[in-house]
Design a protein around this motif. Structure first.
Motif, PDB file in Angstrom:
ATOM      1  N   LEU A 124       7.221  -5.470 -45.275  1.00 40.97           N
ATOM      2  CA  LEU A 124       7.804  -5.619 -43.943  1.00 40.97           C
ATOM      3  C   LEU A 124       9.262  -5.162 -43.913  1.00 40.97           C
ATOM      4  O   LEU A 124       9.695  -4.480 -42.980  1.00 40.97           O
ATOM      5  N   ILE A 125      10.029  -5.549 -44.935  1.00 40.41           N
ATOM      6  CA  ILE A 125      11.445  -5.169 -44.966  1.00 40.41           C
ATOM      7  C   ILE A 125      11.595  -3.668 -45.161  1.00 40.41           C
ATOM      8  O   ILE A 125      12.547  -3.053 -44.667  1.00 40.41           O
ATOM      9  N   ASP A 126      10.669  -3.054 -45.867  1.00 39.36           N
ATOM     10  CA  ASP A 126      10.731  -1.609 -46.082  1.00 39.36           C
ATOM     11  C   ASP A 126      10.550  -0.832 -44.783  1.00 39.36           C
ATOM     12  O   ASP A 126      10.880   0.353 -44.719  1.00 39.36           O
ATOM     13  N   ARG A 127      10.007  -1.483 -43.738  1.00 35.29           N
ATOM     14  CA  ARG A 127       9.871  -0.811 -42.440  1.00 35.29           C
ATOM     15  C   ARG A 127      11.238  -0.574 -41.792  1.00 35.29           C
ATOM     16  O   ARG A 127      11.346   0.177 -40.828  1.00 35.29           O
ATOM     17  N   LYS A 128      12.282  -1.246 -42.322  1.00 31.90           N
ATOM     18  CA  LYS A 128      13.657  -1.083 -41.832  1.00 31.90           C
ATOM     19  C   LYS A 128      13.770  -1.358 -40.329  1.00 31.90           C
ATOM     20  O   LYS A 128      14.298  -0.553 -39.555  1.00 31.90           O
ATOM     21  N   PHE A 129      13.251  -2.505 -39.929  1.00 30.29           N
ATOM     22  CA  PHE A 129      13.372  -2.919 -38.542  1.00 30.29           C
ATOM     23  C   PHE A 129      14.802  -3.378 -38.256  1.00 30.29           C
ATOM     24  O   PHE A 129      15.637  -3.477 -39.164  1.00 30.29           O
ATOM     25  N   ARG A 130      15.051  -3.705 -37.008  1.00 31.81           N
ATOM     26  CA  ARG A 130      16.401  -4.104 -36.619  1.00 31.81           C
ATOM     27  C   ARG A 130      16.790  -5.418 -37.312  1.00 31.81           C
ATOM     28  O   ARG A 130      16.000  -6.346 -37.380  1.00 31.81           O
ATOM     29  N   HIS A 132      17.116  -5.941 -40.458  1.00 30.13           N
ATOM     30  CA  HIS A 132      16.358  -6.202 -41.681  1.00 30.13           C
ATOM     31  C   HIS A 132      17.277  -6.585 -42.833  1.00 30.13           C
ATOM     32  O   HIS A 132      16.878  -7.344 -43.721  1.00 30.13           O
ATOM     33  N   ALA A 133      18.518  -6.088 -42.847  1.00 25.06           N
ATOM     34  CA  ALA A 133      19.454  -6.441 -43.921  1.00 25.06           C
ATOM     35  C   ALA A 133      19.808  -7.923 -43.861  1.00 25.06           C
ATOM     36  O   ALA A 133      19.920  -8.594 -44.905  1.00 25.06           O
ATOM     37  N   PHE A 134      19.982  -8.442 -42.641  1.00 24.24           N
ATOM     38  CA  PHE A 134      20.301  -9.857 -42.490  1.00 24.24           C
ATOM     39  C   PHE A 134      19.157 -10.728 -42.998  1.00 24.24           C
ATOM     40  O   PHE A 134      19.371 -11.695 -43.740  1.00 24.24           O
ATOM     41  N   TRP A 135      17.930 -10.405 -42.611  1.00 25.75           N
ATOM     42  CA  TRP A 135      16.791 -11.209 -43.027  1.00 25.75           C
ATOM     43  C   TRP A 135      16.520 -11.074 -44.518  1.00 25.75           C
ATOM     44  O   TRP A 135      16.036 -12.005 -45.149  1.00 25.75           O
ATOM     45  N   THR A 136      16.851  -9.937 -45.102  1.00 21.51           N
ATOM     46  CA  THR A 136      16.734  -9.793 -46.556  1.00 21.51           C
ATOM     47  C   THR A 136      17.654 -10.768 -47.263  1.00 21.51           C
ATOM     48  O   THR A 136      17.273 -11.426 -48.236  1.00 21.51           O
ATOM     49  N   THR A 137      18.879 -10.890 -46.781  1.00 21.47           N
ATOM     50  CA  THR A 137      19.834 -11.832 -47.363  1.00 21.47           C
ATOM     51  C   THR A 137      19.360 -13.271 -47.212  1.00 21.47           C
ATOM     52  O   THR A 137      19.480 -14.085 -48.132  1.00 21.47           O
ATOM     53  N   VAL A 138      18.813 -13.601 -46.045  1.00 20.35           N
ATOM     54  CA  VAL A 138      18.321 -14.957 -45.810  1.00 20.35           C
ATOM     55  C   VAL A 138      17.170 -15.287 -46.755  1.00 20.35           C
ATOM     56  O   VAL A 138      17.097 -16.381 -47.330  1.00 20.35           O
TER      57      VAL A 138
END
Length: 325
Positions: A124-130, A132-138
């Motif tokens: 899901l994160i690889d889709r680079k949605f809006r 996505h960097a924030f949710w990766t950190t979370v």
């Protein structure tokens, strides 16, 4: 007159000349006579010696103790060799085999859940949605916490009266919150630990899987789209096969770590209720520091080491075959 642009080089040359003058002649001659490989070994030898002293010596000492009747609480007692008796007692002890089965149960379910959820999050994160960097950190926050913090935090969540976990389960199922206790139930305590370990270490698997997904070239997907391959076909024919070495690597790392699981079990249940969640590492600790059977516990530790090393070696060979395909 020296220009401004030449000043830095002049200063550097003067510093080098001063260092050369202050270096003793014998040392300078010795260093000049060494090859690059010899100089490299000169720098890394102290580190290698320290690692050998920390890792290899305790292993050799444990092997020696496994063939003796040594007890750590009786250091002045006469040490006698017992041959393979400690190994025979360990392999014939039903309690140890139960602990091994419990460990295998934890390893299987934690790896399965962490791999499936971790790969799904990475995909899901690889889709680079809006954002996505924030949710990766979370998502990475649980992995950054100390096991002691995580254990105490989840013990509070699992409390049947005031814990939030029971109320969440009650909201979705209608079961009264005080009617079950995750850490005090024989059937639920193992799953309580599996849930915590999965929550904490799924981000680790996600990172490795994400690295595998990001390493797949875009032109492969572009060629598949030209051939009118569906998204489902691309996933099973391109994404999964090319990310499989990274998934297997994550399984290897988590399998080795979960086989040594100790701190999370001790913080949550201490091996209870009864011996329901007593994994091999807790049994080893009780043999060594509660029963003081140092020789027998050393034999148990060597058996665990050989088992993990053998399984990891077989798995690495399978991983290399997958990489070569």
């Amino acid at each position: 007159m020296t220009s401004v642009t030449d000043a830095p080089s002049t200063i550097a040359e003067r510093s080098a000349d001063m260092a050369a003058r202050t270096t003793p002649t014998t040392i300078a001659v010795r260093v000049r006579g060494l090859s690059d490989r010899a100089i490299a070994w000169l720098f890394i030898t102290p580190t290698i010696a320290l690692l050998l002293a920390i890792n290899i010596f305790p292993l050799i000492w444990a092997v020696y103790l496994s063939f003796t009747n040594f007890r750590a609480n009786r250091p002045n007692a006469e040490v006698e060799g017992v041959g393979l008796r400690n190994y025979q007692r360990v392999l014939n002890d039903p309690d140890i085999w139960i602990a091994m089965q419990t460990t295998a149960h934890f390893v299987f379910w934690t790896i399965l859940l962490q791999t499936v959820i971790g790969f799904a999050l990475a995909y899901l994160i690889d889709r680079k949605f809006r954002s996505h960097a924030f949710w990766t950190t979370v998502i990475l926050i649980p992995m950054m916490l100390s096991p002691a913090v995580v254990g105490n935090f989840w013990r509070f969540l699992y409390q049947p009266q005031i814990g939030l976990f029971n109320y969440i389960v009650s909201f979705f199922t209608g079961i009264p919150p005080s009617s079950f206790e995750m850490l005090g139930s024989v059937s639920l305590a193992p799953w309580a630990i599996i849930i915590v370990d999965t929550w904490m270490w799924t981000p680790y698997v996600m990172l490795i899987c994400l690295a595998g997904l990001r390493s797949i070239p875009d032109y492969i997907y572009e060629a598949a789209e030209v051939d009118r391959a569906s998204a489902w076909r691309q996933f099973w024919s391109i994404t999964v096969p090319m990310a499989l070495p990274f998934i297997m690597l994550a399984v290897l790392f988590r399998g080795i770590e979960n086989f040594k699981m100790f701190d999370m079990v001790m913080l949550l249940t201490g091996g209870g209720p009864g011996s329901t969640t007593e994994v091999a590492s807790i049994t080893l600790k009780r043999e060594a520091f509660e029963s003081w059977l140092t020789g027998r516990s050393s034999a148990f530790a060597i058996i665990l080491f050989v088992a993990v090393f053998s399984l990891a070696n077989i798995y690495v060979k399978a991983l290399n075959k997958v990489k070569q395909r």
